[in-house]
Design a protein around this motif. Sequence first.
Motif, PDB file in Angstrom:
ATOM      1  N   ALA A   1       0.843  -1.198   0.000  1.00  0.00           N
ATOM      2  CA  ALA A   1       0.000   0.000   0.000  1.00  0.00           C
ATOM      3  C   ALA A   1       0.881   1.252   0.000  1.00  0.00           C
ATOM      4  N   ASP A   2       1.911   1.229   0.827  1.00  0.00           N
ATOM      5  CA  ASP A   2       2.828   2.373   0.887  1.00  0.00           C
ATOM      6  C   ASP A   2       3.448   2.635  -0.477  1.00  0.00           C
ATOM      7  N   PHE A   3       3.845   1.556  -1.149  1.00  0.00           N
ATOM      8  CA  PHE A   3       4.480   1.700  -2.454  1.00  0.00           C
ATOM      9  C   PHE A   3       3.498   2.295  -3.469  1.00  0.00           C
ATOM     10  N   VAL A   4       2.235   1.813  -3.429  1.00  0.00           N
ATOM     11  CA  VAL A   4       1.214   2.323  -4.348  1.00  0.00           C
ATOM     12  C   VAL A   4       0.992   3.817  -4.092  1.00  0.00           C
ATOM     13  N   VAL A   5       0.873   4.189  -2.820  1.00  0.00           N
ATOM     14  CA  VAL A   5       0.650   5.604  -2.501  1.00  0.00           C
ATOM     15  C   VAL A   5       1.811   6.449  -3.024  1.00  0.00           C
ATOM     16  N   ARG A   6       3.045   5.945  -2.837  1.00  0.00           N
ATOM     17  CA  ARG A   6       4.208   6.710  -3.294  1.00  0.00           C
ATOM     18  C   ARG A   6       4.211   6.847  -4.812  1.00  0.00           C
ATOM     19  N   ILE A   7       3.756   5.801  -5.514  1.00  0.00           N
ATOM     20  CA  ILE A   7       3.652   5.890  -6.973  1.00  0.00           C
ATOM     21  C   ILE A   7       2.660   6.981  -7.344  1.00  0.00           C
ATOM     22  N   VAL A   8       1.481   6.941  -6.677  1.00  0.00           N
ATOM     23  CA  VAL A   8       0.414   7.897  -6.997  1.00  0.00           C
ATOM     24  C   VAL A   8       0.891   9.323  -6.729  1.00  0.00           C
ATOM     25  N   LEU A   9       1.637   9.525  -5.646  1.00  0.00           N
ATOM     26  CA  LEU A   9       2.081  10.873  -5.275  1.00  0.00           C
ATOM     27  C   LEU A   9       3.215  11.389  -6.161  1.00  0.00           C
ATOM     28  N   SER A  10       3.839  10.493  -6.943  1.00  0.00           N
ATOM     29  CA  SER A  10       4.974  10.924  -7.768  1.00  0.00           C
ATOM     30  C   SER A  10       4.502  11.752  -8.952  1.00  0.00           C
ATOM     31  N   ASN A  11       5.360  12.650  -9.406  1.00  0.00           N
ATOM     32  CA  ASN A  11       5.055  13.441 -10.601  1.00  0.00           C
ATOM     33  C   ASN A  11       5.099  12.538 -11.818  1.00  0.00           C
ATOM     34  N   ASN A  12       6.213  11.821 -11.925  1.00  0.00           N
ATOM     35  CA  ASN A  12       6.410  10.955 -13.081  1.00  0.00           C
ATOM     36  C   ASN A  12       6.380   9.515 -12.589  1.00  0.00           C
ATOM     37  N   ARG A  13       5.189   8.887 -12.684  1.00  0.00           N
ATOM     38  CA  ARG A  13       4.999   7.590 -12.043  1.00  0.00           C
ATOM     39  C   ARG A  13       5.850   6.485 -12.659  1.00  0.00           C
ATOM     40  N   VAL A  14       5.925   6.471 -13.979  1.00  0.00           N
ATOM     41  CA  VAL A  14       6.716   5.423 -14.641  1.00  0.00           C
ATOM     42  C   VAL A  14       8.184   5.553 -14.231  1.00  0.00           C
ATOM     43  N   HIS A  15       8.662   6.798 -14.253  1.00  0.00           N
ATOM     44  CA  HIS A  15      10.042   7.063 -13.853  1.00  0.00           C
ATOM     45  C   HIS A  15      10.303   6.602 -12.418  1.00  0.00           C
ATOM     46  N   PHE A  16       9.355   6.873 -11.521  1.00  0.00           N
ATOM     47  CA  PHE A  16       9.515   6.497 -10.121  1.00  0.00           C
ATOM     48  C   PHE A  16       9.655   4.982  -9.968  1.00  0.00           C
ATOM     49  N   VAL A  17       8.768   4.239 -10.672  1.00  0.00           N
ATOM     50  CA  VAL A  17       8.787   2.777 -10.555  1.00  0.00           C
ATOM     51  C   VAL A  17      10.096   2.209 -11.126  1.00  0.00           C
ATOM     52  N   THR A  18      10.484   2.699 -12.312  1.00  0.00           N
ATOM     53  CA  THR A  18      11.695   2.148 -12.938  1.00  0.00           C
ATOM     54  C   THR A  18      12.968   2.548 -12.182  1.00  0.00           C
ATOM     55  N   HIS A  19      12.896   3.641 -11.400  1.00  0.00           N
ATOM     56  CA  HIS A  19      14.083   4.062 -10.651  1.00  0.00           C
ATOM     57  C   HIS A  19      14.056   3.654  -9.186  1.00  0.00           C
ATOM     58  N   SER A  20      13.126   2.777  -8.799  1.00  0.00           N
ATOM     59  CA  SER A  20      13.110   2.269  -7.428  1.00  0.00           C
ATOM     60  C   SER A  20      13.160   0.741  -7.454  1.00  0.00           C
ATOM     61  N   PRO A  21      14.196   0.179  -8.081  1.00  0.00           N
ATOM     62  CA  PRO A  21      14.243  -1.284  -8.210  1.00  0.00           C
ATOM     63  C   PRO A  21      14.224  -1.987  -6.856  1.00  0.00           C
ATOM     64  N   LEU A  22      14.873  -1.373  -5.862  1.00  0.00           N
ATOM     65  CA  LEU A  22      14.938  -1.997  -4.552  1.00  0.00           C
ATOM     66  C   LEU A  22      13.543  -2.116  -3.944  1.00  0.00           C
ATOM     67  N   ASP A  23      12.738  -1.054  -4.077  1.00  0.00           N
ATOM     68  CA  ASP A  23      11.383  -1.086  -3.537  1.00  0.00           C
ATOM     69  C   ASP A  23      10.556  -2.159  -4.230  1.00  0.00           C
ATOM     70  N   VAL A  24      10.725  -2.255  -5.557  1.00  0.00           N
ATOM     71  CA  VAL A  24       9.986  -3.271  -6.310  1.00  0.00           C
ATOM     72  C   VAL A  24      10.350  -4.661  -5.795  1.00  0.00           C
ATOM     73  N   VAL A  25      11.668  -4.897  -5.610  1.00  0.00           N
ATOM     74  CA  VAL A  25      12.122  -6.200  -5.120  1.00  0.00           C
ATOM     75  C   VAL A  25      11.557  -6.484  -3.731  1.00  0.00           C
ATOM     76  N   LEU A  26      11.587  -5.481  -2.850  1.00  0.00           N
ATOM     77  CA  LEU A  26      11.135  -5.687  -1.471  1.00  0.00           C
ATOM     78  C   LEU A  26       9.645  -5.962  -1.400  1.00  0.00           C
ATOM     79  N   VAL A  27       8.862  -5.442  -2.372  1.00  0.00           N
ATOM     80  CA  VAL A  27       7.428  -5.742  -2.395  1.00  0.00           C
ATOM     81  C   VAL A  27       7.207  -7.153  -2.953  1.00  0.00           C
ATOM     82  N   LEU A  28       7.998  -7.515  -3.978  1.00  0.00           N
ATOM     83  CA  LEU A  28       7.822  -8.833  -4.597  1.00  0.00           C
ATOM     84  C   LEU A  28       8.411  -9.957  -3.742  1.00  0.00           C
ATOM     85  N   VAL A  29       9.524  -9.715  -3.064  1.00  0.00           N
ATOM     86  CA  VAL A  29      10.170 -10.737  -2.224  1.00  0.00           C
ATOM     87  C   VAL A  29      10.184 -10.241  -0.774  1.00  0.00           C
TER      88      VAL A  29
END
Lengths: 253, 253, 253, 253
Positions: free
Chosen positions: D62-90
């Motif tokens: 949920a925190d990650f989703v909120v941070r995506i929504v609050l970002s200006n450039n959402r795609v950029h945020f997701v692609t530049h936070s690989p660690l967060d993506v990994v921590l949500v998936l694993v």
Amino acid sequence: MAGELGEERRERWEERTGPVLMLAALLFLVAFGWPIIEPDASTTVRTVCWALALASWVVFAADFVVRIVLSNNRVHFVTHSPLDVVLVLVPMLRPLSLLRVLSVIGILDRQAGRASRGRVALYVATSSALLITVCALFMLQAERGRPGSVIDSFDDALWWAATTVTTVGYGDTYPTTGTGRAVAAVLMFCGIALIGVVTATVAGWLISRVAEEEEAVDQVTQRDVEALTGEVRALRQELAEVRRRMDGDTPGA
Amino acid sequence: MAGELGEERRERWEERTGPVLMLAALLFLVAFGWPIIEPDASTTVRTVCWALALASWVVFAADFVVRIVLSNNRVHFVTHSPLDVVLVLVPMLRPLSLLRVLSVIGILDRQAGRASRGRVALYVATSSALLITVCALFMLQAERGRPGSVIDSFDDALWWAATTVTTVGYGDTYPTTGTGRAVAAVLMFCGIALIGVVTATVAGWLISRVAEEEEAVDQVTQRDVEALTGEVRALRQELAEVRRRMDGDTPGA
Amino acid sequence: MAGELGEERRERWEERTGPVLMLAALLFLVAFGWPIIEPDASTTVRTVCWALALASWVVFAADFVVRIVLSNNRVHFVTHSPLDVVLVLVPMLRPLSLLRVLSVIGILDRQAGRASRGRVALYVATSSALLITVCALFMLQAERGRPGSVIDSFDDALWWAATTVTTVGYGDTYPTTGTGRAVAAVLMFCGIALIGVVTATVAGWLISRVAEEEEAVDQVTQRDVEALTGEVRALRQELAEVRRRMDGDTPGA
Amino acid sequence: MAGELGEERRERWEERTGPVLMLAALLFLVAFGWPIIEPDASTTVRTVCWALALASWVVFAADFVVRIVLSNNRVHFVTHSPLDVVLVLVPMLRPLSLLRVLSVIGILDRQAGRASRGRVALYVATSSALLITVCALFMLQAERGRPGSVIDSFDDALWWAATTVTTVGYGDTYPTTGTGRAVAAVLMFCGIALIGVVTATVAGWLISRVAEEEEAVDQVTQRDVEALTGEVRALRQELAEVRRRMDGDTPGA
């Protein structure tokens, strides 16, 4: 006994009792270690060792009480001396306080950082030897006679401690009890620290030689700047002289 | 033979006999090691090795006696050369003096601290190899044929020494006798020192590069200050000229 | 083809063939490693791998011959390229030349010493992985199927290599043959070097931060001195102006 | 929500949710570890732990989703936070994010490089303890009950982790499965890094003391140069005064 006076009296006490406490710590190490090393020691020997250990402990405790009494703010002193409290409550750790006498040599002050590598080596060697001895004693007490244990004599325990603190860890001797593993964990991390200190000392040596030369260059610059300042000051006086001369001229023109 | 003259003669002697002693130490290493490596060597070989080792020792002892005689203060020389005394009394340690020839390269002088990393690497490699060889010989002598021993050939001993000095310690080979464990402890702590020296050398390399640039900046500043001082001096002369001119003017005014 | 021209042509050749040689080295690693990892590979696979390894070797050898031909002084080139000679004669070591492409990144130049820690980490990780792979291949070839051997698959060999290069050395896997022990010794000393490089990099990082600030102070001083020099120069011009004025005055006096 | 405004809102969100996420990570560690440590835990306990772990994961996601929504450039945020993506998936790696709270202390900023060694020690100790705990949990899950496994309880796993991270590696406990060996390899290399950080910290301490003094010299030089500049400026004013006086003279000559 108010204010600075109290603190001063406590410090003078600590200075004077230092050697006595060191002797007591050494005595405690022997009295504590002897029955562990010799499990077949006679009851008389055991009793004498026990009495000596107790006497050493009384010295530690008495010293601590006197220091509390001599303090200005007694509650503050007790709450800010957690190490002393621990050493009185767990006297088995007392021998480690022998290292404190070595720290008197002040290996970490700047002067030593440059000059006396021999002293650092001595300090590292002595503290390693003391640490190995104390850990070997604890290990022997924890492991001897336990089923499956491979550490059965002080020789084995010393050998185990040497292989552990150097992180070699052959695996011919290793703890099998929970207490033994806890002691081993402490010694392992001390081994990491030992590698760190040895490396840092060698590196510090190399670096201080480089830094020394650098500082020499810096100090030459500083001297140059000072000489230059003198030059400019002389120049200013010269100019003031010119101006005075001119002032003298003008009226006479 | 009084005063400086005596010391000078001793130093000239030491300079000239250096290579001979190195050869004798190398010969001793071979003559000492051969019967250990080949336990089935014939009596003739053993006798020859023993004779060569004895001859080497005679060379060491004779050299020491000559140096004592050449000294101004003989008692002072003997009491201040504990290493030499030990090496004459315990010739088995003599091969380690081979390292001294390497220290001639002077790895720890400042110049080397910056320039010749290759020389440091060579020194570390040679002293490691020598240390491994000597320790493996001692270990083999201490362990071979003992009940429960796992080190039975020079190959095993060399392998044990390599796993120990690098602190890997697989545990497939390890000493079981008291003497063997003492030799192992020495080698383990040498391993710690080896890690320290390797790390410090790499770190020193990185640091000297940083320091070099820093020094460059410092030296530019120093040159700038010198130029400035020249400038100010010229200014002062200029002003002195002005003053002289004024002095010349005034009378003519 | 005389003089500088020849050297230039050789350097252009080396620049252009670099990527091809890297590919050939990678191909060689696969073609050399495959039959070791899969001892039950069919004769066809073995033949293909053998052919590919041979082809890679032909590429290495051809490249070396062309470089000799392009050199001004061919004898000098051959005698001063011992590494190239060894890599052509012992192609099994060729994969280690893959590390050379990494050194292109130039981790040891000053800029990297400060800025890109990520690049150093990448370099250390890649070279460790490559070294572990190559040593594991050699170990597997040396140990598989030998009596008493405990390394029987590529998994075991990789696991052995990881425990060795980190100097952990559990002792569940260890070499038993002479060749295996030689490979292990190389990897152990590389482990020591790895610890050295990691430590020095971390230390270098801390130090460069300190040095940076120091340099900032030095550079401020340098700028100050330059400003001061400007000031003094202006002063001198001013004084020259005064003198010219005086000179102008005098005749008109 | 355009431009800077969006980033600011996201950062404020991250600041405020930091402690909540830390608590969730701690909760996850306990809920994830409990059933591993207690394999005989009742189904109820397992269900509760599973539910808590799931709840923690929902918080992370949920925190990650909120941070995506609050970002200006959402795609950029997701692609530049690989660690967060990994921590949500694993999410099993999530507890390691607890280290992030420690990095808040900012051990690697310059100030800490000099002052608070205690904080660095605390950071190293905490991260070692956390790493040992997480690796021991993974190891226990991978090894318990496997044929030939020697790690059968959390105590064994902790002991294994301690011997591994310090690179001692007795070999009484070691992984036998592929997963276990992978976890061990990670911990071994962390051990190398640990040695590096400890050594670099000690070395950094020694070095910063040397650098401090050097900087003091540099700063004295800087102050001297500043004083000198003031002196020269005063001199120039003096000269200007002389010139004005002369200019005044000339017309009156």
